[in-house]
Design an enzyme around this catalytic site. Structure first.
Site, PDB file in Angstrom:
ATOM      1  N   TYR A 179      -2.587   1.227  13.123  1.00 22.08           N
ATOM      2  CA  TYR A 179      -3.087  -0.143  13.016  1.00 22.08           C
ATOM      3  C   TYR A 179      -3.777  -0.562  14.306  1.00 22.08           C
ATOM      4  O   TYR A 179      -4.832  -1.209  14.284  1.00 22.08           O
ATOM      5  CB  TYR A 179      -1.941  -1.107  12.717  1.00 22.08           C
ATOM      6  CG  TYR A 179      -1.389  -1.024  11.321  1.00 22.08           C
ATOM      7  CD1 TYR A 179      -2.222  -1.011  10.210  1.00 22.08           C
ATOM      8  CD2 TYR A 179      -0.010  -0.975  11.104  1.00 22.08           C
ATOM      9  CE1 TYR A 179      -1.710  -0.945   8.924  1.00 22.08           C
ATOM     10  CE2 TYR A 179       0.509  -0.913   9.831  1.00 22.08           C
ATOM     11  CZ  TYR A 179      -0.341  -0.891   8.738  1.00 22.08           C
ATOM     12  OH  TYR A 179       0.179  -0.827   7.472  1.00 22.08           O
ATOM     13  N   GLY A 209      -4.912   7.359   2.378  1.00 19.78           N
ATOM     14  CA  GLY A 209      -4.467   6.050   2.826  1.00 19.78           C
ATOM     15  C   GLY A 209      -5.447   5.415   3.794  1.00 19.78           C
ATOM     16  O   GLY A 209      -5.686   4.211   3.769  1.00 19.78           O
ATOM     17  N   TRP A 210      -6.005   6.253   4.663  1.00 24.61           N
ATOM     18  CA  TRP A 210      -6.990   5.803   5.638  1.00 24.61           C
ATOM     19  C   TRP A 210      -8.137   5.074   4.943  1.00 24.61           C
ATOM     20  O   TRP A 210      -8.530   3.970   5.312  1.00 24.61           O
ATOM     21  CB  TRP A 210      -7.497   7.029   6.377  1.00 24.61           C
ATOM     22  CG  TRP A 210      -8.448   6.773   7.486  1.00 24.61           C
ATOM     23  CD1 TRP A 210      -9.710   6.268   7.404  1.00 24.61           C
ATOM     24  CD2 TRP A 210      -8.202   7.027   8.871  1.00 24.61           C
ATOM     25  NE1 TRP A 210     -10.287   6.213   8.632  1.00 24.61           N
ATOM     26  CE2 TRP A 210      -9.383   6.669   9.561  1.00 24.61           C
ATOM     27  CE3 TRP A 210      -7.118   7.546   9.570  1.00 24.61           C
ATOM     28  CZ2 TRP A 210      -9.498   6.813  10.943  1.00 24.61           C
ATOM     29  CZ3 TRP A 210      -7.238   7.681  10.938  1.00 24.61           C
ATOM     30  CH2 TRP A 210      -8.408   7.317  11.615  1.00 24.61           C
ATOM     31  N   ARG A 214      -1.387  12.968   3.789  1.00 25.06           N
ATOM     32  CA  ARG A 214      -2.041  13.739   4.849  1.00 25.06           C
ATOM     33  C   ARG A 214      -3.399  14.304   4.421  1.00 25.06           C
ATOM     34  O   ARG A 214      -3.811  15.374   4.856  1.00 25.06           O
ATOM     35  CB  ARG A 214      -1.138  14.864   5.353  1.00 25.06           C
ATOM     36  CG  ARG A 214       0.178  14.369   5.950  1.00 25.06           C
ATOM     37  CD  ARG A 214       0.975  15.496   6.577  1.00 25.06           C
ATOM     38  NE  ARG A 214       2.225  14.979   7.135  1.00 25.06           N
ATOM     39  CZ  ARG A 214       2.352  14.426   8.338  1.00 25.06           C
ATOM     40  NH1 ARG A 214       1.285  14.296   9.111  1.00 25.06           N
ATOM     41  NH2 ARG A 214       3.533  13.993   8.769  1.00 25.06           N
ATOM     42  N   MET A 255       0.835  -1.194   0.000  1.00 31.60           N
ATOM     43  CA  MET A 255       0.000   0.000   0.000  1.00 31.60           C
ATOM     44  C   MET A 255       0.871   1.246   0.000  1.00 31.60           C
ATOM     45  O   MET A 255       1.857   1.330   0.734  1.00 31.60           O
ATOM     46  CB  MET A 255      -0.902   0.019   1.237  1.00 31.60           C
ATOM     47  CG  MET A 255      -1.831  -1.172   1.332  1.00 31.60           C
ATOM     48  SD  MET A 255      -2.938  -1.073   2.759  1.00 31.60           S
ATOM     49  CE  MET A 255      -4.042   0.225   2.214  1.00 31.60           C
ATOM     50  N   THR A 256       0.520   2.197  -0.812  1.00 35.80           N
ATOM     51  CA  THR A 256       1.253   3.452  -0.855  1.00 35.80           C
ATOM     52  C   THR A 256       0.358   4.571  -1.359  1.00 35.80           C
ATOM     53  O   THR A 256      -0.608   4.333  -2.079  1.00 35.80           O
ATOM     54  CB  THR A 256       2.500   3.333  -1.759  1.00 35.80           C
ATOM     55  OG1 THR A 256       3.286   4.510  -1.634  1.00 35.80           O
ATOM     56  CG2 THR A 256       2.130   3.142  -3.218  1.00 35.80           C
ATOM     57  N   VAL A 257       0.697   5.787  -0.967  1.00 32.12           N
ATOM     58  CA  VAL A 257       0.004   6.989  -1.410  1.00 32.12           C
ATOM     59  C   VAL A 257       1.022   7.922  -2.053  1.00 32.12           C
ATOM     60  O   VAL A 257       2.134   8.076  -1.552  1.00 32.12           O
ATOM     61  CB  VAL A 257      -0.701   7.709  -0.232  1.00 32.12           C
ATOM     62  CG1 VAL A 257      -1.299   9.039  -0.681  1.00 32.12           C
ATOM     63  CG2 VAL A 257      -1.783   6.822   0.360  1.00 32.12           C
ATOM     64  N   GLY A 299      -6.030  11.858   4.153  1.00 31.81           N
ATOM     65  CA  GLY A 299      -6.962  10.790   4.510  1.00 31.81           C
ATOM     66  C   GLY A 299      -7.105   9.733   3.438  1.00 31.81           C
ATOM     67  O   GLY A 299      -7.925   8.818   3.564  1.00 31.81           O
ATOM     68  N   ASP A 354       8.336   1.880  12.393  1.00 31.15           N
ATOM     69  CA  ASP A 354       7.264   2.763  11.939  1.00 31.15           C
ATOM     70  C   ASP A 354       6.233   2.943  13.051  1.00 31.15           C
ATOM     71  O   ASP A 354       5.173   2.317  13.064  1.00 31.15           O
ATOM     72  CB  ASP A 354       6.601   2.195  10.688  1.00 31.15           C
ATOM     73  CG  ASP A 354       7.553   2.149   9.509  1.00 31.15           C
ATOM     74  OD1 ASP A 354       8.506   2.947   9.485  1.00 31.15           O
ATOM     75  OD2 ASP A 354       7.349   1.310   8.611  1.00 31.15           O
TER      76      ASP A 354
END
Length: 312
Positions: free
Chosen positions: A262, A227-228, A223, A215-217, A225, A255
């Site tokens: 999580y 990825g959320w 910042r 997963m990546t943005v 939201g 991390d």
């Protein structure tokens, strides 16, 4: 033509994205799903009500596999998939149709985003997003970035031959003052043992259980939201595509921000890498687990009208 990729290594960034929220953003969620009965759960449908995840994702890609593939791989639509020559069971055809129709839409403070399954003609731009993310975190010179892109593309092509047992999701973002959407995020989902990677990262997750990874943005869009809600979309799709409600993912020990996210999302540590993993030049990781909730009906999640204009 069969392809065997046996490089037997993991790309484990030392420091990835830094665009996380400590608390869930108070956005209104609208889930866009086809109006059809979910085809897997025996008696219940389990749409995920709320989940969160930081955008500093585990980007461990294993390129060790021996699944056969073709030059064109699986295609972007159900009809093309059937024409690919691969035999599909009736259940697999239903899954393919559901994947083709799956849309997740989310209004954000700064714009909007939507998530769907990656199409064949979108492999290259997804490769670019993943490769840039790896390069940023690993500080690779351009020559290695090109090699990385080649390896990632072979991986994505090969993984597409296992649809509908695994799938790559892509998320698009449109700012409030912008007319065009842009690729913002991606994630890979494994739904069952047939879709499991041949050489997963350690600690090894159960092959028969759903697994979220890679997963990546996009850096300029962090910042917000995105990825959320990419994780939320991933869990929502898993709830429809898998009998199992036990979802696994990895988080590196260094991390701290994503680890806390999580935990807030309901994930707990199952096992942690031995310190000896340093001998393989990898960072120590937690294997984390969450059980998705069982819901009596999808009414607890908002479902938008199928006539709403959501980009295909």
């Amino acid at each position: 033509m069969a392809r065997t990729i046996s490089l037997s290594f993991s790309l484990d960034p030392q420091s990835h994205h830094h665009h996380h929220h400590h608390h869930p953003p108070p956005y209104s969620t609208t889930l866009y799903k086809p109006h059809q009965t979910p085809f897997l759960a025996p008696k219940h449908t389990n749409p995920l009500l709320a989940s969160n995840k930081s955008s500093r994702y585990n980007l461990t890609l294993s390129f060790s596999s021996s699944h056969p593939s073709s030059p064109t791989s699986s295609s972007s639509t159900l009809q093309d998939s059937v024409r690919s020559g691969r035999f599909f069971t009736a259940e697999e055809l239903k899954k393919l149709q559901f994947l083709e129709n799956f849309r997740y839409y989310q209004e954000l403070r700064s714009g909007s985003m939507w998530v769907r399954v990656m199409k064949e003609n979108e492999i290259d731009m997804t490769v670019g997003l993943l490769s840039e993310s790896f390069a940023e975190s690993m500080l690779l010179p351009m020559a290695y970035v090109n090699l990385l892109g080649f390896l990632v593309k072979q991986y994505l092509i090969e993984r597409r031959t296992l649809i509908p047992h695994t799938v790559t999701l892509i998320g698009f973002y449109r700012g409030e003052d912008e007319g065009d959407e842009e690729l913002a995020a991606t994630a890979e989902l494994c739904f069952n043992k047939r879709g499991a990677n041949a050489s997963p990262p350690t600690p090894t997750p159960p092959k028969e259980s759903p697994y979220i990874c890679n997963m990546t943005v996009k850096k300029p869009l962090r910042r917000k939201g995105i990825g959320w809600h990419l994780l939320k979309a991933s869990e929502e799709l898993i709830s429809h595509m898998s009998y199992s409600r036990d979802v696994f993912l990895h988080c590196r020990m260094i991390d701290a921000v994503p680890f806390n996210m999580y935990i807030k999302a309901g994930y707990g540590i199952v096992k942690t890498d031995s310190i000896l993993i340093w001998l393989t030049l990898q960072r120590r990781k937690h294997l984390m687990w969450k059980k998705l909730p069982m819901l009596d009906s999808p009414s607890e999640s908002d479902v938008s009208d199928p006539t709403d204009k959501i980009p295909s």
